[in-house]
Design an enzyme around this catalytic site. Structure first.
Site: not given
Length: 430
Positions: A95, A137, A145, A172, A174, A261, A300
């Site tokens: 990652d 992250h 991440g 986000d 996430h 994202d 992304y």
């Protein structure tokens, strides 16, 4: 109401020329695309454009452990095979790969967020934008991440020198786990994250029950969402929660992470937000007229990331942008429509009214536990960070200082350029 907002915008063309690897979803190239779209709409004429300083290791160590910063500084793709234990320890690998100019990439995006916070602190602008930042992250001692250095934490620490309370908002897809974790035990930062939660979705944290501990109890707010949330549900929930948060917490400054994202059609996301829905959150936060630091984050499907952050730059400048994308260096990425708006997504919305109502009720219940803004005693504000002189005796004579390193020690201020061609050699697959 203050008169026209003064906006500082940070960008360094080098940030978009790094490459995470052929199959990696993170494409820093999206930052060049965003910048050129901003230029093509002539938004740069309405703000101050700066090249950020490259953050020094000692600045990064204001949050991260010195040994982790040092390892990021030393490791290269050619030497990583010699450090298998450290790679595991610092969570570098699939990652978070080691790539060419990794440390410089971190220095640039972190430097942008730190500079943005300092300009706000010194009242040199009302809003500061760093689309390269927002890597939420990263932890104190490890990467996570796709994030290596947590620029948001560093920016917030900077803002805390001048503000008793800072509000962090994250849209986000996430969970903003690294920022929440950094401030989990304090009432001086309230973190509010709207994100997808469940089904083993990364990073697996961010339940509504995670609210902070000790002095930070109830100062972490999590809004866990399910697949397919749309503009109407998202913006309604966002506005009601953020209004109540600002009214209750009374922050002196706001940091807004605009991970793209959460848009419909993202390679890693699962929401149905349109760019207008996403940008509506930015428009709403701007209305509080508080010092505002805005960053990027995830995202992304890179042509949509560029569209989104350009529209949001326009929102921050109170400028409506025509839907037809003007000619620019990356125009081919926006074919065949060449339009700024994107269609809404078609993922089924699993967020029922009653589910969203329950989440909102729990968040409001937690906010009631605070009752009123905490009385934080302001200590004497520490001075801005001073850059140490380089001691030539301490530098390893075996490491010849190449031109690249020398260039990195020159602080370039107020630099602005119409076109960067540093990306031409690295036009990776769309």
């Amino acid at each position: 109401m203050r008169s026209k907002d003064r906006i500082s915008y940070f960008y360094d063309g080098d940030v978009g020329s790094v490459y995470f690897g052929p199959n990696h979803p993170m494409k820093p190239h999206r930052l060049c695309m965003t910048h050129h779209l901003v230029l093509s709409y002539e938004l740069h004429q309405k703000m101050e454009v700066y090249r950020p300083h490259k953050a020094y290791p000692v600045e990064l160590a204001q949050f991260h452990s010195a040994d982790y910063v040092d390892f990021l500084h030393r490791i290269t793709p050619d030497t990583q095979h010699m450090f298998s234990d450290e790679l595991v320890k610092y969570n570098l690998g699939e990652d978070c790969p080691v790539f060419e100019n990794l440390f410089e990439f971190c220095q640039i995006y972190a430097g942008g967020t730190i500079d943005a916070a300092r300009r706000l602190n010194n009242q040199l602008c009302d809003i500061a934008i760093n689309w390269a930042g927002g890597l939420h992250h990263a932890k104190k001692c490890e990467a996570s991440g796709f994030c290596y250095i947590n620029d948001l934490v560093l920016g917030i620490l900077e803002l805390l020198k001048h503000h008793a309370r800072v509000l962090y908002i994250d849209i986000d897809v996430h969970h903003g786990d690294g920022v929440e974790e950094a401030f989990y035990f304090t009432d001086r930062v309230m973190t509010v994250s709207f994100h997808k939660y469940g089904d083993m979705f990364f990073p697996g944290t961010g339940d509504v029950k995670e609210t902070g501990e000790r002095e930070g109890k109830y100062y972490a707010i999590n809004v866990p969402l399910k697949d397919g949330i749309d503009d109407t549900s998202f913006t309604r929930l966002f506005k009601s929660i953020i209004s109540k948060v600002v009214e209750t917490y009374v922050p002196g400054a706001i940091v807004l992470q605009c991970g793209a994202d959460s848009l419909a059609g993202d390679r890693l996301g699962c929401f149905n937000l349109s760019i207008d829905g996403h940008a509506e959150c930015v428009r709403f936060v701007k209305k509080f007229n508080l010092p505002l630091l805005v960053t990027g984050g995830g995202g992304y499907t890179k042509e949509n990331v560029a569209r989104c952050w350009t529209v949001e730059t326009g929102v921050l400048l109170d400028t409506e942008l025509p839907n037809e994308i003007p000619d620019n260096e990356y125009i081919k990425y926006f074919s065949p429509e060449y339009s700024l708006r994107i269609p809404n997504g078609h993922i089924e919305n699993l967020n029922s009214k009653s589910y969203l109502g329950t989440i909102k009720m729990q968040v409001f219940e937690n906010l009631r536990s605070i009752q009123h803004a905490p009385g934080v005693q302001m200590q004497e504000v520490p001075p801005d960070f001073y850059i140490p002189d380089f001691d030539e005796d301490e530098q390893n004579p075996d490491e010849r200082m190449d031109q690249h390193t020398q260039d990195k020690q020159i602080q370039r201020d107020d630099e602005y350029y119409e076109g960067d061609h540093d990306n031409d050699q690295n036009m990776e697959d769309v």
